[in-house]
Design a protein around this motif. Structure first.
Motif, mmCIF file in Angstrom:
data_model
loop_
_atom_site.group_PDB
_atom_site.id
_atom_site.type_symbol
_atom_site.label_atom_id
_atom_site.label_comp_id
_atom_site.label_asym_id
_atom_site.label_seq_id
_atom_site.Cartn_x
_atom_site.Cartn_y
_atom_site.Cartn_z
ATOM 1 N N ILE A 308 0.832 -1.215 0.000
ATOM 2 C CA ILE A 308 0.000 0.000 0.000
ATOM 3 C C ILE A 308 0.863 1.260 0.000
ATOM 4 C CG2 ILE A 308 -1.729 1.309 1.284
ATOM 5 C CD1 ILE A 308 -2.943 -1.310 2.190
ATOM 6 N N PRO A 309 1.788 1.445 0.955
ATOM 7 C CA PRO A 309 2.640 2.638 0.860
ATOM 8 C C PRO A 309 3.521 2.644 -0.384
ATOM 9 C CG PRO A 309 3.408 1.166 2.601
ATOM 10 C CD PRO A 309 2.078 0.666 2.169
ATOM 11 N N ALA A 310 3.978 1.474 -0.827
ATOM 12 C CA ALA A 310 4.795 1.418 -2.044
ATOM 13 C C ALA A 310 3.999 1.894 -3.250
ATOM 14 C CB ALA A 310 5.304 -0.002 -2.256
ATOM 15 N N SER A 311 2.725 1.509 -3.341
ATOM 16 C CA SER A 311 1.885 1.924 -4.467
ATOM 17 C C SER A 311 1.620 3.427 -4.432
ATOM 18 C CB SER A 311 0.569 1.152 -4.447
ATOM 19 O OG SER A 311 0.792 -0.242 -4.560
ATOM 20 N N LEU A 312 1.370 3.955 -3.247
ATOM 21 C CA LEU A 312 1.107 5.393 -3.134
ATOM 22 C C LEU A 312 2.332 6.210 -3.527
ATOM 23 C CD1 LEU A 312 -0.967 5.503 0.194
ATOM 24 C CD2 LEU A 312 -1.809 5.734 -2.145
ATOM 25 N N VAL A 313 3.501 5.760 -3.097
ATOM 26 C CA VAL A 313 4.729 6.480 -3.446
ATOM 27 C C VAL A 313 4.993 6.384 -4.943
ATOM 28 C CG1 VAL A 313 7.226 6.514 -3.129
ATOM 29 C CG2 VAL A 313 5.733 6.229 -1.153
ATOM 30 N N ARG A 314 4.713 5.229 -5.530
ATOM 31 C CA ARG A 314 4.922 5.090 -6.974
ATOM 32 C C ARG A 314 3.970 5.997 -7.749
ATOM 33 N NH1 ARG A 314 5.415 -0.782 -9.681
ATOM 34 N NH2 ARG A 314 7.236 -0.763 -8.278
ATOM 35 N N LEU A 315 2.716 6.072 -7.343
ATOM 36 C CA LEU A 315 1.781 6.992 -7.994
ATOM 37 C C LEU A 315 2.253 8.436 -7.848
ATOM 38 C CD1 LEU A 315 -1.647 5.436 -6.923
ATOM 39 C CD2 LEU A 315 -0.684 5.493 -9.232
ATOM 40 N N LEU A 316 2.836 8.743 -6.697
ATOM 41 C CA LEU A 316 3.370 10.088 -6.481
ATOM 42 C C LEU A 316 4.516 10.377 -7.450
ATOM 43 C CD1 LEU A 316 3.159 12.606 -4.664
ATOM 44 C CD2 LEU A 316 4.876 11.566 -3.168
ATOM 45 N N ARG A 317 5.314 9.368 -7.753
ATOM 46 C CA ARG A 317 6.408 9.560 -8.715
ATOM 47 C C ARG A 317 5.858 9.837 -10.113
ATOM 48 N NH1 ARG A 317 8.693 4.524 -7.015
ATOM 49 N NH2 ARG A 317 9.781 4.783 -5.041
ATOM 50 N N PHE A 318 4.824 9.117 -10.511
ATOM 51 C CA PHE A 318 4.228 9.379 -11.821
ATOM 52 C C PHE A 318 3.662 10.800 -11.884
ATOM 53 C CE2 PHE A 318 4.384 4.795 -12.355
ATOM 54 C CZ PHE A 318 4.572 4.655 -13.721
ATOM 55 N N PHE A 319 3.048 11.236 -10.800
ATOM 56 C CA PHE A 319 2.528 12.611 -10.758
ATOM 57 C C PHE A 319 3.670 13.619 -10.797
ATOM 58 C CE2 PHE A 319 1.119 16.340 -8.256
ATOM 59 C CZ PHE A 319 0.091 16.762 -9.090
ATOM 60 N N ALA A 320 4.764 13.322 -10.089
ATOM 61 C CA ALA A 320 5.926 14.210 -10.113
ATOM 62 C C ALA A 320 6.521 14.295 -11.514
ATOM 63 C CB ALA A 320 6.975 13.727 -9.105
ATOM 64 N N ALA A 321 6.548 13.156 -12.227
ATOM 65 C CA ALA A 321 7.044 13.174 -13.597
ATOM 66 C C ALA A 321 6.158 14.039 -14.494
ATOM 67 C CB ALA A 321 7.119 11.751 -14.146
ATOM 68 N N PHE A 322 4.849 13.990 -14.267
ATOM 69 C CA PHE A 322 3.923 14.829 -15.029
ATOM 70 C C PHE A 322 4.189 16.307 -14.755
ATOM 71 C CE2 PHE A 322 -0.082 17.203 -15.160
ATOM 72 C CZ PHE A 322 -0.479 16.992 -16.466
ATOM 73 N N ILE A 323 4.383 16.670 -13.483
ATOM 74 C CA ILE A 323 4.664 18.057 -13.127
ATOM 75 C C ILE A 323 6.000 18.505 -13.710
ATOM 76 C CG2 ILE A 323 5.114 19.615 -11.199
ATOM 77 C CD1 ILE A 323 2.193 18.907 -11.509
ATOM 78 N N ALA A 324 7.010 17.630 -13.612
ATOM 79 C CA ALA A 324 8.336 17.988 -14.119
ATOM 80 C C ALA A 324 8.319 18.212 -15.624
ATOM 81 C CB ALA A 324 9.340 16.883 -13.758
ATOM 82 N N LEU A 325 7.416 17.556 -16.330
ATOM 83 C CA LEU A 325 7.357 17.684 -17.788
ATOM 84 C C LEU A 325 6.455 18.829 -18.238
ATOM 85 C CD1 LEU A 325 8.045 16.542 -20.608
ATOM 86 C CD2 LEU A 325 6.075 15.006 -20.342
ATOM 87 N N LEU A 326 5.264 18.928 -17.644
ATOM 88 C CA LEU A 326 4.242 19.841 -18.176
ATOM 89 C C LEU A 326 3.844 20.958 -17.222
ATOM 90 C CD1 LEU A 326 1.857 17.250 -19.884
ATOM 91 C CD2 LEU A 326 3.649 18.617 -20.951
ATOM 92 N N GLY A 327 4.417 21.024 -16.029
ATOM 93 C CA GLY A 327 4.017 22.050 -15.070
ATOM 94 C C GLY A 327 4.136 23.468 -15.595
ATOM 95 N N PRO A 328 5.327 23.928 -15.983
ATOM 96 C CA PRO A 328 5.437 25.302 -16.505
ATOM 97 C C PRO A 328 4.639 25.519 -17.782
ATOM 98 C CG PRO A 328 7.596 24.432 -15.891
ATOM 99 C CD PRO A 328 6.638 23.279 -15.856
ATOM 100 N N ALA A 329 4.549 24.499 -18.640
ATOM 101 C CA ALA A 329 3.814 24.661 -19.898
ATOM 102 C C ALA A 329 2.333 24.916 -19.635
ATOM 103 C CB ALA A 329 3.995 23.412 -20.764
#
Length: 522
Positions: A308-329
């Motif tokens: 459960i915590p591993a899955s939540l942290v992994r989802l957080l990484r995918f969200f972080a990757a989205f922010i790192a790519l498209l946040g300023p855009a």
């Protein structure tokens, strides 16, 4: 019912569960036959050695078998070969019955070792060899002696700074190829683990080792890795980065197509999934192929904690990757083209923060992003204590000064800072670099066409993802093509009890990695 080939198990796959070997798989009296059986099982490894010799000055043939680096060579030379070849007199040999008490005489009177055991079974010999022991086989005597010659050299392995974990092994590779092979051998006792050594370099030869698990990895994948490495024609591959760039599928792609790591546990887990590792002499980084983008967002720590915590942290990484790519855009597109989509109160607040800023949102974001990238690069090149100070203090000072000077709005500083922090949440440094580069392309698209430009950029990126392949494996797997079983280790990490099969996208020979418990849980 025994298998027709003593080295193979059911379905003609190499045996993996050595405890299940039938007791009739024994070593006979013929030395050459015993060595042939051992060579069939371990002979593909470059660190597997056989030393044949005569006992004393007699015609009695013998051989020692050992795995280099996990066995102590000095102990073998001083306390095994020297007593048997030089110190044992002919008188002692001739008065003994070779077929009866010769082995016991060697064990009790010749070899000055603390640990010596007799065995008749092939699986026991291989288990001990993989633990650092040496097998002594004598022609005309069934079975063999297992000698305790494990290496006791002190280990100076440290945790890699680039892949630090809260929970997990605190150990990493070093710059010595032999030490890295030893590290893998001591942590992986699978007898089907193969270590194939080769050389690359036209002028300066560089030693490489191709590692895989026989009976798990796809033979076509192993052959393709061998072919690509054999096709490298370069004067001197100074680092594993040279090898990675020369064997990748598409050099025009911004995404890393070879996974690099300093962690032995990550390498072992990858090998057991059917992947291939490439160890290069002179570097602490090990290359792993094939790789998909989702693997770059996974951390070994995901499997050391509950699901459960591993899955939540992994989802957080995918969200972080989205922010790192498209946040300023996204921020630029809404602020420049689609103000009507912003809630009224928020739009008024954003307009107030931008009062006095002379630059449009795109130029404002571009300046701040370039400054952040310069600070990040400077922090990496400076000594660690100074680099950390420059990165932290420099970011705070420049951000505050830019707001007070009216060059950037406070909200833009927050967006840029969040984007920079999100890129650090990606476990693989190479993947973070790719997203940082594509972030500027996304910003240009947003500045030209707004949210439509961001959508078009995302579509082109998805097309590239789907078309890109890595050693025959789609880079977007397991998303495309869709495989339900592989989704258990994609966006979330399913409970370990449910992950009984290896990833199907790897085309492995042995699909099962977790056997059923013969005793049902009550």
């Amino acid at each position: 019912m025994l298998a027709s080939n003593p080295v193979l198990g059911p379905n003609n796959l190499p045996r993996k569960l050595w405890k299940d070997w039938p007791p009739t798989d024994t070593l006979g009296e013929n030395l050459n036959t015993n060595l042939t059986i051992l060579t069939e099982q371990l002979g593909d490894n470059s660190d597997f050695f056989i030393r044949k010799f005569n006992i004393g000055s007699t015609d009695i043939r013998a051989a020692i078998v050992y795995i280099n680096k996990i066995s102590d060579i000095k102990t073998i030379q001083e306390y095994v070969l020297k007593p048997l070849m030089l110190d044992l007199s002919n008188t002692d040999v001739l008065k003994l019955d070779v077929s009866y008490d010769f082995k016991h005489y060697i064990k009790d009177h010749v070899l000055p070792l603390c640990t010596i055991s007799e065995t008749q079974f092939l699986y026991e010999v291989i288990e001990k060899l993989l633990a650092g022991s040496t097998a002594l086989l004598i022609d005309g005597i069934s079975g063999g002696l297992v000698l305790g010659t494990g290496s006791t050299a002190p280990q100076n392995f440290e945790e890699p700074a680039s892949e630090a974990l809260v929970r997990g092994p605190k150990i990493g590779f070093v710059n010595s190829l032999d030490e890295n092979i030893s590290l893998l051998r001591t942590r992986a006792s699978d007898p089907n683990l193969r270590m194939l050594k080769c050389q690359v370099g036209e002028r300066n030869k560089k030693n490489l080792v191709i590692s895989y698990v026989d009976g798990v990895a796809d033979p076509d994948l192993v052959d393709e890795v061998k072919r690509r490495i054999a096709s490298i024609k370069i004067d001197d591959p100074l680092d594993s980065g040279y090898i990675e760039q020369l064997i990748e599928d598409n050099f025009m792609s911004p995404f890393p197509q070879v996974q690099s790591t300093e962690r032995p546990d990550r390498v072992i887990a990858s090998l057991l999934e059917g992947r291939v590792a490439i160890l290069t002499d002179g570097t602490s980084y090990v290359s792993i192929v094939p790789v998909t983008f989702s693997m770059l967002l996974q951390s070994p720590e995901d499997y050391y904690v509950r699901w459960i915590p591993a899955s939540l942290v992994r989802l957080l990484r995918f969200f972080a990757a989205f922010i790192a790519l498209l946040g300023p855009a996204i921020y630029i597109s809404f602020l420049s083209f689609h103000q009507g989509l912003i809630p009224t109160k928020l739009a008024i607040s954003m307009a107030g923060t931008r009062e006095g800023v002379p630059f449009p949102p795109f130029l404002e974001a571009l300046i701040m992003e370039v400054v952040i990238e310069i600070l990040r690069e400077a922090g990496l090149r400076l000594p660690k204590p100074v680099g950390q100070t420059v990165g932290l203090v420099g970011g705070l000072v420049i951000g505050q000064a830019a707001v007070e000077a009216g060059i950037a709005s406070p909200l833009m500083v927050i967006v840029v800072s969040l984007t920079a922090i999100s890129s650090f949440a990606i476990p693989q440094y190479d993947a973070g670099i790719a997203l940082r580069m594509l972030r500027f392309v996304a910003m240009f698209s947003a500045a030209l066409l707004g949210i439509y430009g961001v959508v078009m950029f995302t579509l082109f990126l998805c097309i590239h993802f789907v078309k890109l392949k890595n050693f025959g494996i789609p880079y977007a797997s397991p998303l495309v093509p869709y495989r339900l079983n592989d989704w258990k280790d994609f966006l979330i990490r399913a409970p370990l009890s449910m992950m009984k099969l290896r990833p199907k996208m790897m085309n492995v020979q042995d699909q099962t990695r977790q056997r059923e418990d013969p005793m049902e849980r009550k």
